[in-house]
Design a protein around this motif. Structure first.
Motif, PDB file in Angstrom:
ATOM      1  N   VAL A   1       0.836  -1.199   0.000  1.00  0.00           N
ATOM      2  CA  VAL A   1       0.000   0.000   0.000  1.00  0.00           C
ATOM      3  C   VAL A   1       0.871   1.250   0.000  1.00  0.00           C
ATOM      4  N   GLU A   2       1.919   1.245   0.803  1.00  0.00           N
ATOM      5  CA  GLU A   2       2.828   2.391   0.878  1.00  0.00           C
ATOM      6  C   GLU A   2       3.424   2.700  -0.491  1.00  0.00           C
ATOM      7  N   GLN A   3       3.852   1.655  -1.182  1.00  0.00           N
ATOM      8  CA  GLN A   3       4.438   1.835  -2.507  1.00  0.00           C
ATOM      9  C   GLN A   3       3.414   2.417  -3.474  1.00  0.00           C
ATOM     10  N   LYS A   4       2.207   1.845  -3.477  1.00  0.00           N
ATOM     11  CA  LYS A   4       1.157   2.336  -4.367  1.00  0.00           C
ATOM     12  C   LYS A   4       0.786   3.776  -4.041  1.00  0.00           C
ATOM     13  N   PHE A   5       0.665   4.051  -2.748  1.00  0.00           N
ATOM     14  CA  PHE A   5       0.239   5.384  -2.316  1.00  0.00           C
ATOM     15  C   PHE A   5       1.268   6.427  -2.750  1.00  0.00           C
ATOM     16  N   GLN A   6       2.541   6.130  -2.580  1.00  0.00           N
ATOM     17  CA  GLN A   6       3.590   7.079  -2.968  1.00  0.00           C
ATOM     18  C   GLN A   6       3.602   7.309  -4.476  1.00  0.00           C
ATOM     19  N   GLN A   7       3.335   6.259  -5.238  1.00  0.00           N
ATOM     20  CA  GLN A   7       3.281   6.414  -6.695  1.00  0.00           C
ATOM     21  C   GLN A   7       2.152   7.351  -7.114  1.00  0.00           C
ATOM     22  N   LEU A   8       1.038   7.288  -6.389  1.00  0.00           N
ATOM     23  CA  LEU A   8      -0.143   8.077  -6.748  1.00  0.00           C
ATOM     24  C   LEU A   8      -0.105   9.501  -6.195  1.00  0.00           C
ATOM     25  N   ASP A   9       0.526   9.675  -5.037  1.00  0.00           N
ATOM     26  CA  ASP A   9       0.528  10.969  -4.341  1.00  0.00           C
ATOM     27  C   ASP A   9       1.523  11.934  -4.985  1.00  0.00           C
ATOM     28  N   GLN A  10       1.118  12.503  -6.107  1.00  0.00           N
ATOM     29  CA  GLN A  10       2.028  13.331  -6.890  1.00  0.00           C
ATOM     30  C   GLN A  10       2.457  14.612  -6.163  1.00  0.00           C
ATOM     31  N   ASP A  11       1.553  15.223  -5.388  1.00  0.00           N
ATOM     32  CA  ASP A  11       1.919  16.469  -4.693  1.00  0.00           C
ATOM     33  C   ASP A  11       2.472  16.218  -3.296  1.00  0.00           C
ATOM     34  N   GLU A  12       2.572  14.938  -2.930  1.00  0.00           N
ATOM     35  CA  GLU A  12       3.184  14.528  -1.665  1.00  0.00           C
ATOM     36  C   GLU A  12       2.568  15.231  -0.452  1.00  0.00           C
TER      37      GLU A  12
END
Length: 373
Positions: free
Chosen positions: A35-46
């Motif tokens: 989930v962490e990996q997927k979330f970071q890939q999607l969270d473009q504005d961090e």
């Protein structure tokens, strides 16, 4: 040819039964990392949350995993994409936290796992070896003659060109022979038609009134080229095969609580008149909704015969209890049909993307072929 007993095919296949997905979701440490990996890939504005725009790639991946066409190509599929997005946003939130993302993703993946447990998918790597073995084994010619020429009428045999005959014969080959499904447009456009056209000169393509010897000679040459092409560039095919024998209906009908629950869910969205009566014209819609619970085959002719027996299309208004009783009669009729004549449904679809553990699991909805046992 028995796919399961074929040693080479056993070495070239992977069974997707949902167990890997369940193992992933239930292993908290591993799933948190996923989930962490997927979330970071999607969270473009961090900013630690996912906007509707940032969620779109995940929604697209899930849609592809469910076998849906690309967004914007179908109103029906776009509605499903919208429902998937609403699962994340609950229809109103503009931002989704990592915890919310994890919860929804877990539910979706477990739903996929349940579907795979019920209907496993076999991933086949078609490299031409089985196809080559087929055309070089004893009995190949007699099998092709019996399978192909028996389907042709005398007029078709006289008027069909050599090219058309070969293409039709290739379509009669299955994954059991080592042939990717010619019903898939990608296979037809990238393998079948280019190879047939390269093997035949223009005059040969138009040749008619073929002898069996001439057909078999040209067909074998084409199949050898197809096998060579697959050896150079293997094709990945998702294959599933299920037999519907009525046992799922029997289980549902024997459990009154589950049967009533399934019907009540289906009836919630069905219009009723001011007296609470329901039109029999909705029997088909309710049957479609109940189909997964009853393990019904995707073959319309089976349910249509049962509907005809109860005058299901007469549009008569009936009380809800009578409607439920009629549904039980329909399911009972379908059950008896399947018990006496089970239906096997084989599904095949080319997988154009590699299967990797860090992507949402592809679940293609393939072309189906049916046969009665």
């Amino acid at each position: 040819m028995d796919m399961i007993s074929n040693n080479h095919q056993q070495q070239q296949q992977q069974v997707l039964d949902g167990s890997d997905i369940v193992e992933l979701v239930e292993n908290e440490k591993v799933f948190d990392k996923f989930v962490e990996q997927k979330f970071q890939q999607l969270d473009q504005d961090e900013d630690g949350k996912l906007s509707v725009t940032e969620l779109q790639p995940a929604v697209a991946d899930i849609g592809a995993a469910l076998g849906l066409p690309a967004q914007g190509t179908s109103a029906d599929s776009d509605h499903i994409y919208s429902e998937v997005l609403n699962e994340f946003t609950h229809g109103s939130q503009s931002k989704v936290s990592k915890t919310e993302f994890k919860e929804v993703l877990s539910d979706i993946l477990l739903g996929m796992a349940a579907g795979l447990k019920r209907d496993p998918i076999v991933i086949l790597r078609m490299d031409g070896e089985d196809l080559s073995e087929f055309i070089h084994r004893p009995g190949y010619e007699s099998e092709m003659v019996s399978v192909y020429f028996s389907d042709l009428s005398s007029s078709e045999e006289a008027t069909s060109s050599l090219r058309d005959c070969i293409v039709k014969a290739l379509q009669s080959l299955s994954v059991d022979h080592g042939m990717p499904p010619s019903s898939d447009p990608w296979v037809m456009n990238n393998i079948v038609e280019p190879i047939v056209d390269s093997c035949l000169v223009e005059e040969d393509k138009r040749e008619k009134s073929l002898s069996q010897e001439r057909f078999l000679e040209a067909f074998k040459s084409v199949v050898e080229r197809v096998a060579q092409r697959l050896n150079e560039q293997p094709v990945i095919v998702a294959h599933s095969e299920n037999t519907f024998d009525g046992s799922g209906i029997r289980r549902l009908l024997s459990n009154k609580f589950e049967f009533d629950k399934a019907l009540n869910v289906a009836l919630e969205i069905i219009p009723k008149d001011r007296h609470g009566k329901v039109s029999k014209e909705y029997l088909r819609a309710v049957l479609d909704t109940v189909a997964p619970s009853a393990t019904l085959p995707p073959i319309g002719a089976v349910s249509q015969e049962a509907l005809n027996m109860v005058n299901g299309d007469d549009g008569k208004m009936v009380k809800e209890e009578e409607f439920k009783k009629t549904m039980a009669e329909i399911l009972g009729s379908i059950m008896l049909q399947l018990e006496g004549n089970p239906i096997s449904v084989s599904c095949n679809s080319v997988v154009h993307e590699p299967l990797t553990s860090d992507t949402f699991l592809p679940l293609p909805l393939p072309e189906t072929e049916e046969r009665s046992d």
